[in-house]
Design a protein around this motif. Sequence first.
Motif, short mmCIF file in Angstrom:
data_model
loop_
_atom_site.label_atom_id
_atom_site.label_comp_id
_atom_site.label_asym_id
_atom_site.label_seq_id
_atom_site.Cartn_x
_atom_site.Cartn_y
_atom_site.Cartn_z
N UNK A 125 17.82 72.64 16.78
CA UNK A 125 16.54 73.21 17.16
C UNK A 125 15.75 73.76 15.99
N UNK A 126 14.68 74.47 16.33
CA UNK A 126 13.82 75.09 15.33
C UNK A 126 13.31 76.41 15.89
N UNK A 127 12.87 77.28 15.01
CA UNK A 127 12.38 78.57 15.45
C UNK A 127 13.09 79.71 14.74
N UNK A 128 13.13 80.87 15.36
CA UNK A 128 13.80 82.03 14.77
C UNK A 128 15.30 81.75 14.65
N UNK A 129 15.91 82.03 13.49
CA UNK A 129 17.31 81.64 13.29
C UNK A 129 18.32 82.54 14.00
N UNK A 130 19.29 81.89 14.62
CA UNK A 130 20.45 82.57 15.18
C UNK A 130 21.69 81.92 14.57
N UNK A 131 22.46 82.67 13.82
CA UNK A 131 23.68 82.16 13.19
C UNK A 131 24.85 82.45 14.10
N UNK A 132 25.64 81.43 14.39
CA UNK A 132 26.81 81.57 15.26
C UNK A 132 28.07 81.33 14.45
N UNK A 133 28.96 82.32 14.43
CA UNK A 133 30.24 82.20 13.73
C UNK A 133 31.35 82.17 14.78
N UNK A 134 32.10 81.08 14.87
CA UNK A 134 33.15 80.98 15.88
C UNK A 134 34.45 81.64 15.44
N UNK A 135 35.40 81.67 16.35
CA UNK A 135 36.76 82.05 15.98
C UNK A 135 37.44 80.86 15.32
N UNK A 136 38.73 80.96 15.09
CA UNK A 136 39.45 79.93 14.34
C UNK A 136 39.37 78.58 15.04
N UNK A 137 39.45 78.56 16.37
CA UNK A 137 39.40 77.31 17.12
C UNK A 137 38.07 77.19 17.86
N UNK A 138 37.64 75.96 18.08
CA UNK A 138 36.45 75.72 18.90
C UNK A 138 35.25 75.24 18.13
N UNK A 139 34.97 75.86 16.99
CA UNK A 139 33.84 75.46 16.18
C UNK A 139 32.53 75.44 16.95
N UNK A 140 31.64 74.51 16.60
CA UNK A 140 30.35 74.40 17.27
C UNK A 140 30.51 74.07 18.74
N UNK A 141 31.54 73.30 19.07
CA UNK A 141 31.77 72.92 20.46
C UNK A 141 31.95 74.15 21.34
N UNK A 142 32.60 75.17 20.84
CA UNK A 142 32.85 76.37 21.62
C UNK A 142 31.58 77.11 22.03
N UNK A 143 30.47 76.84 21.35
CA UNK A 143 29.20 77.49 21.67
C UNK A 143 28.26 76.56 22.44
N UNK A 144 28.77 75.43 22.92
CA UNK A 144 27.91 74.41 23.53
C UNK A 144 27.13 74.92 24.74
N UNK A 145 27.67 75.92 25.46
CA UNK A 145 27.02 76.40 26.67
C UNK A 145 25.87 77.37 26.40
N UNK A 146 25.78 77.87 25.16
CA UNK A 146 24.70 78.83 24.87
C UNK A 146 23.68 78.28 23.88
N UNK A 147 24.03 77.26 23.08
CA UNK A 147 23.06 76.77 22.09
C UNK A 147 21.86 76.12 22.75
N UNK A 148 22.08 75.28 23.76
CA UNK A 148 20.94 74.61 24.41
C UNK A 148 19.98 75.63 25.05
#
Length: 292
Positions: free
Chosen positions: A34-57
């Motif tokens: 996406x684009x716009x105001x930046x939100x940086x997401x740092x996951x735990x050891x497992x999951x990576x970007x996939x672990x945030x799939x329900x909130x990024x969209x």
Amino acid sequence: MILLTMALVASLDSGVVRHIEVAPGEILHTTVIGSGEPVVLIPGIFGGAYGYRKITAPLVQRGYQCIVVEPLGYGRSSHPAKADYSFTAQTKRVEQALEKLGISDALFIANSTGASIAMRLAVANPKMVRGILSISGGPAESAATPGMKKAFRLGGFITKLAVNEGKLRHDVRKEIVKNSGDTSWVTPRVIREYTAGQAADVDGSIDAFRSMSKSKESESLQNRLEAIRVPVRLLVGGIDHPSGVKTDERELLAEKISDFALDTVAGSGQYVHEEQPQVVVEALGNLDQASD
């Protein structure tokens, strides 16, 4: 060095995956959506970007740009055996990656041990952090959880013989279930995705985990929490679970950080972003208003 490719991350919106080299052999996996105001997401050891799939969209739909940064040894980032895995070193790497991506004055969402990195970054580089939303993460002084220390107390050769891809996924699933409220989200596909980075390099991941378990911090975060001048919000699940933020850590955050609030999410465990993602999205919006 930045290697640029286009990728789709599971159910995430189409994003740009960048592998950012912060030192020889140390490559961080980042995903920008996406684009716009930046939100940086740092996951735990497992999951990576996939672990945030329900909130990024939903965040992208609200006009935010989501930048997922997986620290060294986490997710799909590289797993060098002899790297410095202290949170101090991890914070510097995340800072370098964000500088290369041109990110500053960002809101942060961080899960589990990722929260300690976000808090350290707020101390080290205040201009980069506008506010922090921690999901089940306190001011940890080491990535080595008690479970990790127990798992890697044996010699490396014995441990590597005992762990393969199947065993890794079995153990990760067991821990996730133990720390969740509603476990219906823990499907075989989810476990495959959560462990994909480590499963692709089991031996390297074991070496990295062992180095994490031995890491020492040169500076205590808990002694510097008063230096955090941005709003910090902590979401914790209302279901009792082994990986919950300890009472003394919650009290320390409330005592030391001038703008701090804690919310308990009924029915959730450690993974609020998986079990009740709408709560996280709303909490980020409230944090945004508080940080203006």
